[in-house]
Every structure is written in C-alpha cells, then in structure tokens.
Write an enzyme that holds these catalytic residues in place. Structure first.
Site, PDB file in Angstrom:
ATOM      1  N   GLY A 143      -5.338   6.039  -0.111  1.00  0.00           N
ATOM      2  CA  GLY A 143      -4.677   6.358   1.139  1.00  0.00           C
ATOM      3  C   GLY A 143      -4.052   5.128   1.757  1.00  0.00           C
ATOM      4  N   GLU A 195      -6.777  -2.327   3.205  1.00  0.00           N
ATOM      5  CA  GLU A 195      -6.923  -3.181   4.382  1.00  0.00           C
ATOM      6  C   GLU A 195      -6.653  -4.651   4.144  1.00  0.00           C
ATOM      7  OE1 GLU A 195     -11.238  -3.028   2.664  1.00  0.00           O
ATOM      8  OE2 GLU A 195      -9.499  -1.700   2.774  1.00  0.00           O
ATOM      9  N   ASN A 196      -5.902  -5.032   3.124  1.00  0.00           N
ATOM     10  CA  ASN A 196      -5.653  -6.443   2.840  1.00  0.00           C
ATOM     11  C   ASN A 196      -5.429  -7.235   4.131  1.00  0.00           C
ATOM     12  OD1 ASN A 196      -5.163  -5.559  -0.029  1.00  0.00           O
ATOM     13  ND2 ASN A 196      -3.376  -4.682   0.962  1.00  0.00           N
ATOM     14  N   HIS A 218      -8.512   3.005  10.837  1.00  0.00           N
ATOM     15  CA  HIS A 218      -9.520   2.622   9.834  1.00  0.00           C
ATOM     16  C   HIS A 218      -9.154   1.283   9.180  1.00  0.00           C
ATOM     17  CE1 HIS A 218     -12.538   3.463   6.639  1.00  0.00           C
ATOM     18  NE2 HIS A 218     -11.702   2.764   5.887  1.00  0.00           N
ATOM     19  N   GLU A 219      -7.927   1.175   8.714  1.00  0.00           N
ATOM     20  CA  GLU A 219      -7.553  -0.059   8.014  1.00  0.00           C
ATOM     21  C   GLU A 219      -7.494  -1.249   8.972  1.00  0.00           C
ATOM     22  OE1 GLU A 219      -7.804   0.249   4.951  1.00  0.00           O
ATOM     23  OE2 GLU A 219      -7.629   2.421   4.844  1.00  0.00           O
ATOM     24  N   HIS A 259     -10.984  -2.549   9.659  1.00  0.00           N
ATOM     25  CA  HIS A 259     -11.507  -3.339   8.550  1.00  0.00           C
ATOM     26  C   HIS A 259     -11.307  -4.841   8.775  1.00  0.00           C
ATOM     27  CE1 HIS A 259     -13.252  -0.994   5.407  1.00  0.00           C
ATOM     28  NE2 HIS A 259     -12.191  -0.233   5.190  1.00  0.00           N
ATOM     29  N   GLU A 282     -17.243   0.280   4.192  1.00  0.00           N
ATOM     30  CA  GLU A 282     -16.572   1.573   4.301  1.00  0.00           C
ATOM     31  C   GLU A 282     -17.301   2.539   5.236  1.00  0.00           C
ATOM     32  OE1 GLU A 282     -13.700   1.957   3.579  1.00  0.00           O
ATOM     33  OE2 GLU A 282     -13.270   0.468   2.028  1.00  0.00           O
TER      34      GLU A 282
END
Length: 890
Positions: free
Chosen positions: A273, A276-277, A309-310, A313, A332
């Site tokens: 999806g 998160e780099n 969400h990302e 992170h 996660e």
C-alpha cells in the site's frame, strides 16, 4: 507428492548482532534502464570483541559485481568470495576501514518490484523487507543503522526529479556529457541513522505539488507530493491528510517532524500500500489520488488512514526501528494503533471501532484459526515477506489497545514517552517496549507478554448470576485458547474485559463494590482483569436485576460467549449505552439467524423470531437520533465470510449465500415503506464532502438502496438506475452499479459498459470496475473473470490490476471462489503459478486465500487440496509461495 523443503528457517533464538558496524555510507547511482551502476562506499568499524575478527559477510542477490576496493585499493578475486546470496571478505582489517563496492543492476527487468525497478519510466525502490540486497552488498537487516549520503545521476528527460531520503544538499547539471546526453545530479543527506530497509530513491519526470507545515516549535517543513503529470488535481486531500497527521502527532504524542522536507511519491506499480522510508514515503497511487468523481468515500478514508500510518512511522518505525524482523509488530502494530486512533479522532470513534473489529474478524481471526496461524511475534520464519500479516498488523494493534486499557490513559502515555526517550535512534525489541510501560506504571506485564508469543484467538465464557437477596451480580469467567501449529497447549493470559450493567428499564445500573478479582472502576463502567483459567468476580450493591454488557469497545481480541438469552441480547441491542456493543448485539442475533437460514430447506420462510429481529433492526435503522454511519453499520448484514467463520466446519458457501440473501429480501419487503422514505430523505444537497457526516449519510442511503433493489416490484432497480445516471460523485454512482451487478439485474449490463467507456483511461477507476465484476456471486462470474484476463485494461504484471480482479475474486466472492466444481480454485491456482516467477510476493498473497480450506465440506476440501498440491509440486517454485503452500497443507 514431492514438495520443496530446502528452505532455511530463521529463528529468533539464533539472533546475533553483527560483528561490524557501518555507521555511514555514501552511494552513487548512475541511472540507466538496463545497466544502472551503484557505487557503495562504506565506513566499517569492528565491534569490540575478544579474539580474532570474524569474516565480513554482506547480503546481496541478483547483482553483477564490478569491483571491490578496500581502503582505496582494488581487491583481487582471491581476496573475497561471492555466491548467489553473499559477498564475503574472509580477513578484513582489525581497525576501521573503507569498503567500496560497485555493482550493476537492471531496473527494467525487475518484475519482482523489490530493490530498484522502473515503473512508467520512473525509477523507484522498495527495500522492505529485504530489497536493499538487490541494489548493493550490505548488512540487509534492521539492526544495522547507518547515516546515508546519496548521489543520483541521470540523463535529463522531461521535468526530472531525483529524490532520496533526508534533505537535499545540492543539485544541478553535470558538466560533461555521457553517451552524447546531458546529465544532471542531486545530492541528499539523511542525518538520522536508519536501516537499509528504509532507504529510498525515486527518479523520473513527475509533477510536484508543494505545501508547507509549521511545527509546534516554529520550524517550517516543506511538503512535496509527486504524481504522474495530469493527476495534480487529485492530490489535495492527501496533502490535507498529511498536515492533519503532523499536527495530531504533535498534539497527542508530542512527536514533531525532524527534517526540513517531507516527500511522498505516488507510483502505479507497487507491491504494498505504501512505504515509510525516512522523509521519502513511496505510495501505491490508489492511496494518494482522489477527487469526487473518481474516488469513493472508502477511498478517501483509506487515503487519510494510510497517509497518517506512514507519517506516524517517522517515530514508531524509523526513529525507533525493530532489532530484527521478529519484532515487526513493534513498528507495525503500534503504528496501526496510532492510525486507528487518528481516524477515530477525525471521524466517528464508535464507527471506526466497529470497522476495525469487522476487519480483524474477517482477516485475522481466520488466520489465527487455520494453518497460517502464528504469534504476533513469531519464533521462526522461512520467508519474511509472508509475515506482513493481519496478525502482525491488526492483532498487534489490539495488543497496544489492551496495554492502554490495562494501564489507563495517563500511564500509557507516560510509558510511550519513556519508550521514545530511551530508544530514540535504536533498534528495539518487544521486551524494550513492555519494559518502558512497566517502569512508567509500576505494573507487571509479564503475563500480558504471552499475547506476543501465543498464537490463536482465546475463548472467554462468562456466566452471570444475580442474587436479589444480597444485591450481588456474579460473573464466572473461564478462558481457553485452541491449539495452533506448533503450540498444542497455551497458558492463561491477561485479558482486559470492559463492562457495564444495563437494567430492565434500559438504563445503566451502578454497583458499589467488588470482590473476587482485580476490577478497575471508571464511573459506572469497569474492567475485569482476567488472569486465570477460571475465576469469579462479584459486583456488590446491584439494586435490581441487570444484564452485563461485556467486552465493550472490543477491549480484547477474543471470542466471547455468555449465558445471556436471545431476548437479553435483543434488549442490549436496543438499549446499551455502548455503541459498539449495540452493534455487537445486532451481529450476534443476525449471525444466529443467518446460520439457521443456511441450514433450512426453505430459508425464505419467515417466523416470529425473524419478525422480532427485523422489527428491532428497524427501530435502530430509522432512529434519527443515532449517527447515520452507525445506522449504516447496523444495516451491513454480516458477510458470508463472517457466517462461515462462526459455523467453523463442514461449510457450504452456497447454502450460506442463499440463506443470507433470503433474509435480506425479507428485511427489504417488510420494511420497504420506511426504507423508501429513508432513502429519499438522505438525498445529497450541496457539494460533495468526504467528511464523517457526508460519508455516513451516503453509506446509509446506499445500504438502503441495496435492499430496495431486491424488491420484486423492480422499483428499487429504477431507483438504482436513476442514481447511477444522476450521481455527482463516485460513491453514489458506484454503489448503484454494484447493487444492480451483484443482484444479477439485466439493467447492470449497459451501465457497466457505460461506466467503462467513461473511465477506461483511469486505471484506478477501472480497478473498481474489475473488482465489481469479480465479486458478483452469480454463476456466470467465473466466465466473466476469465474473459477479463484478456481485456486490454488488465495486466497481470501490475499488482493493482491483479489484486482488483483475481484478489477480489478469491477474497470477496465466497460462492464463486469456492465453487463445488473446483473451477474457482483452479483459476486462482493457475494465476499463482503464472505469477510466481514474475512477482512472488503478489503470488503468495493470492495463495493466502486458501488458508481456510479445511473448514469446507468434504467435496470442496478435496478440490482445494488438489490445487494446493499442484502448486506445491511445481518446479521451480519461489520461497514465498513454497512457504505458504507447505503451511497450508500441513
């Protein structure tokens, strides 16, 4: 039958830290479609240890090694060893040294979409979990944290952007031409040490949308979102969601963003999806792009949640990462919990909790109850890509929610603050996480930690007894957990059960004291802390008979049983002050009814019990005082998968489908006058807004429409046709089309054609069109899916198209995937085998849909087994697919 078993098993107990640290590295990419050159200059330091220094063993796969240099001197081939998995330096220097490795890779040929690949002429990376080893030789594991300097060089084409993690240091044109072309470069520096899985780079001719965000400390952060040209008008909601996420994380968790720039890139070919780099999130474009005439309310809600969400992170996953992949839930599960809380604050908390619980039960409970069951923190794995599961993500989030319930809001917040303070810049473990909460609260979480190591869904049985003479209500509780692969017996766990009491008059009932067990009191509510196999809790001072409202807010991921009668549960459905438990009561009664319908020879017959339930549902659905989104959830009759899960054995999907549809038709016929009135009262006025109120209204209206389409007088079909033709947004247009298609109405065919012609150049909308046809329960669906495989809008090479057609068919069409003739299984198995060599991650995820095959009736079991065995004996077979199929068969 011969199955592949020659795959190494990685075990948690075998974890050892690396003998060398790589505190910094400088990478240079000369980008070329087939021959990208990667120069990786690493500063390497031996860690303190007695005795002779061990060999340096770096991960690498699918690489063409061009050269190896040690402290600037070229090594000869006798100085190192290369195989298909590693580069080994047998005798590295005893002091710090520089190792420079130059490799060549082919991004265009990379159909696995792991490492560096090309999509629509854009270079893109995906390194989690083990993709970095497909770019260069390195310690490709989470506990090797390094500061990255990255230089990207590429020929000038169109409007080029060269992106990587961190802050942009310099960019411009190269002075010399290469192959007769002008080249340019960009130099990036990320000051925060990170593991290789968080590395990212993107290069391509993209459009950039800019904004900014001012942090709580007054720093200005530039925000950039990159999309394909022509899609700039679909980014505003994603940008708004990003800014709201950044503000929420500051206000709720005290977490401020730490770079000068935050970037998102949306690409169309992506296995996941989003990713998160650090500072450069890469997204599947379906979770970025939205405008009212192409995206549904569900799309908007997912964009909001996944953007959040990302971004979250950045602290729970990036600033603090996981020591090894066994700790995956540490980043996660915690981040899913955080994005769920964010969405709850942005929308309806009660409805969000219902949606999350529905998702948990439909995806994670079957996983916990089948051959793919594993603990939230597994003890071993063969292929880490296969452990990005609902258990790690959704159940992992539930564990965080339980910690908050056990400790209380303030202690939970203090524990997280201590976790951030202690482990910022580190690779942590579950033990580190729990220790922070123990130290902040003074509570022992050692028994609770069993949730991380024991697989399976616990059963909790509660027997309530009222003693009128002593004014006491006793709750006798028993917990158990079924055997799962590798874990035949389980220890008693700490289970928090939030509860209240509802009197016969529908009001909350108080109690003055408790005994017999640990109970936290919060006004007229409490939390039972269940820690033993069997124990009793006594509530004193209960002045009148009352019904226990148990597991409020779904305070623990368990299966609950009680001695409450159907009449008791009907009373809770009508009067419980906890919205979640009102919905839960409706689900219990509906599933009981639908199971009974599936077992009847004539399920269309409506008895008095059915009428009582229909009337009770009507009182909730038509109550204008209730939230419209909540009423829509009540009207969302349990799915066929929900019903099959509760039956648990000898499942006949056709009988379940028939029983469910006949009940829904009875519901529509007996409430049709009120349903029509409600439908017309919910008509949209004013411009489309994807907010909680607007989406709740549309959800309720479209659920009503879906029932009206089932009426025999065809008036509902006419309403659906009108809605399709006059809708001003994709939510209403698609809902009308879905109702007509899934109920097999002839009116759907011309509308499907019209829909395709209007949106045939929009891949994300065509995904909806494909999924809609793949999820029709009608008998011609299989032939439709087979024909769509050859449709010009479908490509097996694109994960989105594959998920839209084959994934939707296998996951969301229980009747046709589980056809009695086995042709549904064969179709999906054929696709898995065809995909396996191209994109094993996508193939393995499709294979997950076979996980519940053993609960089916014998004929279907035999057909499913045949296809699983055919997959298992294929040669060659990827590690990803072999792992899943072997576990499914054993």
């Amino acid at each position: 039958m011969m199955m592949r078993t020659d795959y190494s098993i990685i075990r948690l107990e075998d974890y050892r830290p690396t003998p060398y640290a790589i505190p910094r590295l400088a990478m240079t990419f000369e980008l070329h479609p087939e021959k990208t050159c990667v120069r990786n200059e690493m500063h390497i330091e031996p860690k303190e240890s007695a005795g002779e220094k061990p060999a340096l063993i770096l991960n690498g796969e699918g690489l063409k090694l061009l050269s190896v240099e040690l402290n600037g001197s070229l090594l000869l081939s006798d100085d190192y060893h290369v195989d298909d998995k590693h580069l080994t330096i047998p005798h590295p220097p005893e002091q710090a040294f520089t190792l420079t490795i130059t490799t060549e890779i082919n991004p265009t040929a990379n159909t696995r979409l792991e490492g560096l690949y090309r999509t629509s002429n854009t270079y893109c990376t995906q390194c989690e979990a083990e993709g970095f080893r497909r770019i260069t030789y390195f310690y490709d594991r989470p506990d090797c944290l390094s500061v990255y300097d990255v230089r990207l060089e590429a020929p000038v084409t169109g409007n080029p952007h060269l992106l990587s993690n961190g802050n942009l240091i310099d960019s411009g044109a190269l002075t010399e031409k290469r192959d007769g072309s002008d080249w340019h470069f960009a130099q990036w520096h990320d000051p925060h040490p990170k593991p290789a899985y968080l590395f990212a780079c993107v290069a391509g001719d993209l459009a950039r949308i800019e904004d900014s965000f001012t942090t709580s400390s007054g720093r200005e952060v530039n925000l950039h979102i990159y999309v394909e040209h022509g899609k700039e008008d679909r980014v505003s909601y994603a940008m708004d969601a990003l800014k709201r996420s950044m503000r929420w994380d500051e206000e709720v968790y005290g977490r401020e963003y730490d770079l000068d720039l935050f970037q998102i890139v949306a690409v169309s070919d992506f296995n996941m999806g989003a990713m998160e780099n650090k500072g450069l999130n890469i997204f599947n474009d379906k979770y970025v792009l939205a405008k009212p005439d192409t995206a549904t309310d569900t799309d908007y809600a997912l964009i909001e949640a996944i953007i959040a969400h990302e971004y979250f992170h950045n602290w729970t996953g990036n600033r603090i990462t996981c020591r090894d992949w066994f700790q995956l839930c540490l980043k996660e599960g915690l981040t899913v919990f955080r994005d769920q809380e964010f969405s709850s604050d942005m929308r309806s908390r009660a409805v969000k909790r219902i949606e999350d619980t529905r998702q948990l039960r439909s995806r994670q409970f079957p996983e916990d109850g089948g051959p793919l069951a594993h603990p939230v923190r597994p003890e071993s794995y063969s292929e880490i890509n296969n452990f990005y599961t609902a258990t790690v993500y959704e159940k992992g989030a539930e564990l965080c929610r339980m910690i908050k319930a056990i400790l209380g809001r303030d202690a939970f917040s203090n524990g997280l603050d201590l976790y951030f303070e202690r482990h910022d810049g580190e690779a942590a473990t579950i033990e580190d996480f729990l220790k922070a909460f123990e130290d902040a609260s003074g509570k022992d979480l050692s028994q609770f930690s069993l949730w991380y190591s024991q697989a399976g869904t616990p059963d909790v049985a509660v027997t309530s007894t009222y003693n009128a003479k002593h004014k006491e209500l006793t709750l006798a509780v028993e917990q158990s957990c079924p055997a799962t692969p590798g874990q035949p017996t389980k220890r008693a766990m700490h289970i928090p059960v939030r509860f209240g009491l509802i009197g016969k008059n529908g009001q909350e009932v108080s109690f003055t004291n408790t005994r017999g067990g640990d109970i936290d009191l919060h006004g007229m509510e409490g939390i039972l802390h269940i820690r033993e196999r069997k124990q009793s809790f006594v509530l004193e001072g209960v002045e009148s008979p009352a019904l226990p409202s148990l597991l409020r807010g779904f305070s623990a991921p368990v299966r609950l049983r009680s001695n409450l009668t159907d009449d008791d549960i009907l009373h809770l459905m009508q009067h419980d002050s906890d919205s979640f438990n009102r919905w839960e009561a409706s689900q219990y009664l509906l599933i009981r009814t639908l199971i009974r319908k599936s077992e009847q020879d004539n399920p269309i017959e409506v008895n008095q019990r059915d009428m009582t339930l229909i009337e009770a549902l009507g009182k909730v659905i038509f109550d204008p005082q209730l939230d419209m989104a909540f009423r829509a959830e009540i009207l969302a009759i349990p799915s066929e998968t929900d019903i099959a899960r509760e039956i648990g054995r000898n499942v006949d999907p056709d009988a379940i489908h028939h029983g469910r549809e006949t009940f829904r038709q009875s519901l529509a016929e007996r409430l049709q006058t009120q349903l029509r009135k409600l439908y017309h009262s919910l008509q949209q006025h004013g411009p489309y807004q994807p907010d909680a109120e607007g989406s709740g209204r549309r959800a309720l209206r479209n659920r009503v429409l879906d029932l009206l389409v089932m009426l025999p007088d065809k008036s509902g079909i006419e309403l659906a046709q009108i809605q399709f033709n006059t809708a001003t947004n994709m939510t209403d247009r698609f809902a009308a089309l879905a109702s007509l298609t899934h109920h097999g109405k002839d009116a759907a065919k011309p509308l499907l054609t019209s829909f395709y012609e209007q949106f045939k150049d929009d891949a994300l909308v065509i995904d909806k069109w494909l999924s809609l046809q793949a999820t029709s329960p009608k008998s011609d669906c299989l032939a439709t899916v087979q024909s769509l495989l050859d449709h010009p809008s479908f490509s097996l090479n694109n994960p989105n198209r594959t998920r839209a057609l084959i994934g939707a068919f296998a996951m969301s069409n229980a009747c046709q995937f589980n056809r009695a003739d086995g042709k549904g299984y064969r179709l999906v198995a054929d696709i898995i085998l065809e995909l396996d060599d191209k994109n094993p991650q996508t193939a393995a995820r499709l294979l997950n849909n076979f996980r519940s095959w053993r609960v089916l009736e014998e004929g279907r079991q035999a057909k499913a087994r045949t296809e699983l065995e055919r997959i298992a004996t294929a040669n060659p077979l990827s590690k990803d697919v072999a792992d899943i199929v072997n576990r499914c068969l054993h």
